[in-house]
Design an enzyme around this catalytic site. Structure first.
Site, short mmCIF file in Angstrom:
data_model
loop_
_atom_site.label_atom_id
_atom_site.label_comp_id
_atom_site.label_asym_id
_atom_site.label_seq_id
_atom_site.Cartn_x
_atom_site.Cartn_y
_atom_site.Cartn_z
N LYS A 211 47.19 -9.56 48.89
CA LYS A 211 47.84 -8.77 49.95
C LYS A 211 49.35 -9.04 49.98
O LYS A 211 50.16 -8.13 50.00
CB LYS A 211 47.22 -9.08 51.33
CG LYS A 211 45.73 -8.83 51.42
CD LYS A 211 45.17 -9.13 52.79
CE LYS A 211 45.25 -10.59 53.22
NZ LYS A 211 44.43 -11.51 52.41
N ARG B 135 42.38 -8.69 61.74
CA ARG B 135 41.25 -9.27 61.01
C ARG B 135 40.05 -9.60 61.89
O ARG B 135 39.16 -10.36 61.45
CB ARG B 135 41.66 -10.41 60.10
CG ARG B 135 42.31 -11.58 60.68
CD ARG B 135 43.28 -12.12 59.69
NE ARG B 135 42.95 -13.24 58.89
CZ ARG B 135 43.77 -13.62 57.88
NH1 ARG B 135 44.83 -12.91 57.56
NH2 ARG B 135 43.51 -14.67 57.20
N ARG C 261 48.06 -20.97 43.60
CA ARG C 261 49.21 -20.30 44.24
C ARG C 261 50.32 -21.26 44.64
O ARG C 261 50.08 -22.37 45.10
CB ARG C 261 48.74 -19.59 45.51
CG ARG C 261 49.94 -19.12 46.36
CD ARG C 261 49.59 -18.22 47.47
NE ARG C 261 48.47 -18.69 48.25
CZ ARG C 261 47.81 -17.94 49.09
NH1 ARG C 261 48.14 -16.68 49.25
NH2 ARG C 261 46.79 -18.44 49.77
N ARG D 85 50.54 -24.23 50.09
CA ARG D 85 50.03 -24.18 51.47
C ARG D 85 48.97 -25.23 51.72
O ARG D 85 48.13 -25.50 50.86
CB ARG D 85 49.44 -22.79 51.74
CG ARG D 85 50.51 -21.82 52.20
CD ARG D 85 50.07 -20.41 52.21
NE ARG D 85 48.76 -20.16 52.83
CZ ARG D 85 48.25 -18.94 52.95
NH1 ARG D 85 48.92 -17.90 52.52
NH2 ARG D 85 47.07 -18.80 53.50
N ARG E 140 37.67 -20.19 55.06
CA ARG E 140 38.42 -18.93 55.17
C ARG E 140 37.59 -17.74 54.68
O ARG E 140 37.62 -16.67 55.28
CB ARG E 140 39.73 -19.03 54.38
CG ARG E 140 40.75 -19.95 55.06
CD ARG E 140 41.84 -20.43 54.11
NE ARG E 140 42.63 -19.35 53.55
CZ ARG E 140 43.43 -19.48 52.50
NH1 ARG E 140 43.56 -20.65 51.90
NH2 ARG E 140 44.12 -18.46 52.05
#
Ligand code: AP5
Ligand code: ZN
Length: 215
Positions: A13, A88, A127, A161, A172
């Site tokens: 996203k 969400r 990431r 993160r 998650r």
């Protein structure tokens, strides 16, 4: 263009939003980024959100609804926006519908990025982002062109993160399937859903998103 980007953690996203910002000249409104900024600044919202985010759970609807409503009132949202990671929950979806009706900003589309769970786990594990401009990278899928230097701004500082680890990722994903996946049917019923295969290369996904938006 007023858009929602929907999809599980790691679907791409943020990556696609950064490209759509340039293509359509509209801002990216990422509730995750806004909450992380609040945590870093040590605001009241940040203090309330930190532990919840570190655990991979969802922050309360009231907090995120308020930060999005305030952000939508800023001048740069008048020509459109990309909501990334919001709404969400069904309660957030109802809230944003009311909010946008009141502000006379009807949605054009909800783009759903579809990606397999195995790929999601690989994507979040690799990431990292530029500490200066926020550009998103991946150890193997999208390293900077020059090792250690951001392609966009030239910074040499990067960060990872706290919630990008295998255990938090499981929480998650559970939160996504329980709380957020029902929004797929919700927006389908409203005729706004535009599903896109998010498994291809980053450029291929951007082209697929553009093609559903320009349709
Ligand atoms: P948030 O920051 O929104 O995180 P998320 O939804 O978990 O999504 P991610 O940012 O992890 O993934 P992404 O889809 O943006 O993928 P990306 O482009 O980075 O939320 C974090 C937390 O904040 C939540 O857990 C919650 O606590 C709280 N929160 C936020 N919003 C909330 C809300 N509305 N309500 C309640 N709580 C909220 O890509 C991932 C990696 O894959 C990158 O390394 C990238 O380079 C790579 N990649 C991207 N596309 C491809 C591709 N096509 N092929 C190969 N690699 C790719
Ligand atoms: Zn940068």
């Amino acid at each position: 263009m007023r858009l929602i980007l929907l999809g599980p953690p790691g679907a791409g996203k943020g990556t696609q939003a950064q490209r759509l910002v340039k293509l359509y000249d509209i801002p990216q409104l990422s509730t995750g980024d806004m909450l992380r900024a609040a945590v870093q600044e040590g605001t009241e919202v940040g203090r309330r959100a930190k532990a919840v985010m570190d655990a991979g759970e969802l922050v309360s609807d009231d907090i995120v609804n308020q930060i999005v409503s305030d952000r939508l009132d800023q001048a740069d949202c008048q020509n459109g926006f990309i909501l990334d990671g919001y709404p969400r929950t069904l309660a957030q979806a109802d809230c944003v519908e009311e909010m946008l009706a009141e502000k006379e900003m009807p949605l054009d589309a909800v783009v759903e990025l579809r990606v397999d769970d195995d790929a999601l786990i690989d994507r979040v594990s690799g990431r990292f982002t530029c500490a200066s401009c926020g550009a998103v990278y991946h150890d193997t899928q999208k390293p900077p062109q020059t090792e250690g230097v951001c392609d966009v701004c030239g910074s040499t500082e990067f960060k990872r993160r706290a919630d990008d680890n295998a255990e938090t990722m499981r929480t998650r994903l559970r939160a996504y399937y329980k709380e957020t996946a029902p929004l797929v049917g919700y927006y389908h019923a409203k005729g706004l859903l535009r599903p896109v295969d998010g498994m291809g290369e980053i450029d291929e996904v951007t082209a697929a998103v553009q093609s559903v938006l320009d349709d």
